[in-house]
Design an enzyme around this catalytic site. Structure first.
Site, PDB file in Angstrom:
ATOM      1  N   GLU A  27      75.658   3.550  38.544  1.00 25.98           N
ATOM      2  CA  GLU A  27      76.804   2.926  39.217  1.00 25.98           C
ATOM      3  C   GLU A  27      78.062   3.795  39.142  1.00 25.98           C
ATOM      4  O   GLU A  27      79.032   3.466  38.466  1.00 25.98           O
ATOM      5  CB  GLU A  27      77.033   1.521  38.679  1.00 25.98           C
ATOM      6  CG  GLU A  27      75.825   0.622  38.939  1.00 25.98           C
ATOM      7  CD  GLU A  27      76.042  -0.837  38.601  1.00 25.98           C
ATOM      8  OE1 GLU A  27      77.030  -1.165  37.904  1.00 25.98           O
ATOM      9  OE2 GLU A  27      75.204  -1.657  39.029  1.00 25.98           O
ATOM     10  N   GLU A  47      67.742  -0.345  40.856  1.00 26.27           N
ATOM     11  CA  GLU A  47      68.090  -1.535  40.071  1.00 26.27           C
ATOM     12  C   GLU A  47      68.457  -2.709  40.954  1.00 26.27           C
ATOM     13  O   GLU A  47      69.114  -2.556  41.974  1.00 26.27           O
ATOM     14  CB  GLU A  47      69.279  -1.243  39.138  1.00 26.27           C
ATOM     15  CG  GLU A  47      69.625  -2.407  38.217  1.00 26.27           C
ATOM     16  CD  GLU A  47      70.916  -2.157  37.443  1.00 26.27           C
ATOM     17  OE1 GLU A  47      71.057  -1.070  36.880  1.00 26.27           O
ATOM     18  OE2 GLU A  47      71.786  -3.048  37.426  1.00 26.27           O
ATOM     19  N   CYS A 104      68.889  -7.310  40.132  1.00 23.21           N
ATOM     20  CA  CYS A 104      68.534  -8.518  39.382  1.00 23.21           C
ATOM     21  C   CYS A 104      69.430  -9.648  39.838  1.00 23.21           C
ATOM     22  O   CYS A 104      70.426  -9.435  40.531  1.00 23.21           O
ATOM     23  CB  CYS A 104      68.669  -8.308  37.871  1.00 23.21           C
ATOM     24  SG  CYS A 104      70.391  -8.220  37.300  1.00 23.21           S
ATOM     25  N   ASN A 150      64.280  -2.849  52.600  1.00 28.10           N
ATOM     26  CA  ASN A 150      64.357  -1.475  52.093  1.00 28.10           C
ATOM     27  C   ASN A 150      63.167  -0.644  52.564  1.00 28.10           C
ATOM     28  O   ASN A 150      63.313   0.493  53.020  1.00 28.10           O
ATOM     29  CB  ASN A 150      64.403  -1.467  50.571  1.00 28.10           C
ATOM     30  CG  ASN A 150      65.661  -2.093  50.004  1.00 28.10           C
ATOM     31  OD1 ASN A 150      66.675  -2.205  50.689  1.00 28.10           O
ATOM     32  ND2 ASN A 150      65.606  -2.522  48.754  1.00 28.10           N
TER      33      ASN A 150
END
Length: 450
Positions: A202, A300, A302, A325
């Site tokens: 990030e 990542e 969640c 995706n």
């Protein structure tokens, strides 16, 4: 062509079906030339190749698991990394130094040790590395392991702490690049070959937990002038280096800066992305179109805000994102924590989240969330080396993606998020098969190519 049998695997809110094989259907000749309710599958039109699916083994996952009995410890890893008894993961991500899903901030060196003489991964050797090694053994030869840093040591940063953002000080760029090399050498000495690295988790997020900011230009320059040459010098140009490792909405902007600098681009294998700012599937398609030689990897995702036991929308959100995706060029997919405790942690700043398996550490029990089963509709049946093939659908109520596995089987995933059942007709090579998908259901259909 002879009639072909289609295996149907289903997870449905309206039944007990959870990755359950239900009654097969049959592809027969399309004598009438059906035009309505079709899902067309064109296996002669090919796109990207798939490297696999996986999840992250963090300190939180390893600590949570260690609080369970031996049977459930094994059950968790089997559920993910066994193809026979689970959903066939072959990818694992972990963190370099601490992350929010650690018990607290930690690094591998003493303060101000620029030469990295004190480098020691003893902390990870306690629980994290042994657990990843077990996953590797279950997965087999195709296991792909990669790691991401959330923050350099505090003394290398402008804000003097691992949390709350800050930047890497220019005078420590070389030391930080060498830190990656030390990490690779240390974990490989433990029996974990490193397949890939991301430059920074990030890159744009100032978080109250472990975080560090890199502008697009800083990433480019760090890779070009420090990290790439360090890997090359160490003889590790084989390691797949990924940039960004953040949300999709700026994936093209970051790709453009790094990939259009030839000296930086030669070190970069691909770009990682997350889902936290929305779909932005088109952004992936733009990168795939402009830079077809670079891999797109979901690194990542969640559900934030703690545990959401039994939520059906959880599974549907995962599948919606995976399909979007995949249909825009994604080659690999990695979930966040494979397992968390009943609170959605541990997490040293209270950033609790959900996970596909939730462990009740007080009662030594496991809850398999809908996300686990929905992920399995992809990871268990779309195998490494599969190639995406073309598919079209007749209605916006159905979400689809299709692949051809290395063994020649066609895999079609169909999801219905609506409140109504929907009929559809699979059409491939002038054969058709009629079926119905119930409301809030996902199906994986598998059939021979010819």
């Amino acid at each position: 062509m002879a009639n072909r049998t289609i295996r149907v695997i289903q997870t449905s809110q309206g039944s007990e079906d959870r990755l359950t094989e239900v009654a097969p259907i049959t592809l027969v000749g399309d004598a009438a030339g059906v035009e309505n309710q079709l899902i067309n599958v064109y296996d002669d039109v090919e796109y990207q190749q798939i490297i696999g699916f996986g999840g992250a083994i963090t300190e939180a996952s390893a600590v949570t698991t260690s609080k369970l009995g031996e049977a459930n410890q094994k059950r968790i890893l089997d559920a993910f990394y066994s193809l026979e008894n689970g959903i066939g993961y072959n990818i694992c991500r972990t963190h370099i130094n601490s992350c929010d899903f650690s018990l607290g901030n930690y690094t591998y060196v003493a303060d101000n040790d620029v030469a990295l003489e004190s480098f020691d991964i003893s902390h990870d050797r306690e629980l994290i590395i042994p657990y990843i090694k077990q996953a590797k053994e279950l997965s087999g030869d195709g296991f792909l392991f990669y790691a991401s840093p959330w923050s350099p040591p505090a003394w290398m940063k402008t804000n003097g702490e691992m949390n709350n953002g800050g930047f890497l000080k220019p005078e420590y760029r070389e030391a930080w690049a060498n830190y990656f090399i030390k990490y690779v050498e240390a974990v490989e000495a433990e029996g974990l070959p490193v397949w890939g690295l991301t430059v920074q988790n990030e890159e744009k997020a100032v978080q109250v937990w472990d975080s560090c900011i890199f502008t697009a230009e800083e990433t480019r320059d760090f890779v070009r002038d420090y990290l790439g040459p360090a890997l090359e010098k160490a003889g590790r140009s084989d390691i797949r280096l990924m940039i960004w490792d953040h949300n999709k909405e700026r994936v093209y902007d970051r790709a453009k800066v790094a990939f259009e600098d030839a000296a930086a681009s030669k070190y970069i294998w691909g770009i990682g992305f997350h889902w936290y700012s929305g779909d932005h599937f088109e952004a992936l398609g733009i990168v795939n179109k402009k830079y077809p030689d670079k891999a797109l990897i979901f690194t990542e995702g969640c559900h934030e805000g703690g545990v959401q036991l039994g939520s059906w929308k959880s599974g549907e959100r995962y599948a919606h994102d995976i399909i979007g995706n995949l249909n825009n060029g994604m080659a690999g997919w990695t979930d966040w924590n494979i397992v968390l405790d009943e609170q959605g942690g541990p997490n040293h700043v209270g950033n609790y989240c959900d996970a596909p398996i939730i462990a009740d550490t007080k009662n030594d029990s496991l809850t398999f969330q809908t996300s686990y089963f929905y992920i399995g509709h992809f990871s268990k049946y779309i195998r490494p080396g599969a190639v995406r093939i073309a598919a079209t659908k007749y209605t916006e109520h159905l979400h689809t993606t299709a692949f051809k596995n290395p063994n020649g089987e066609i895999v079609l995933v169909v999801m219905n998020k609506s409140d109504e059942q929907h009929p559809f007709i699979v059409r491939n090579r002038e054969q058709i098969a009629e079926t119905v998908i119930p409301a809030h259901t996902i199906q994986t259909l598998i059939f021979p190519c010819q």
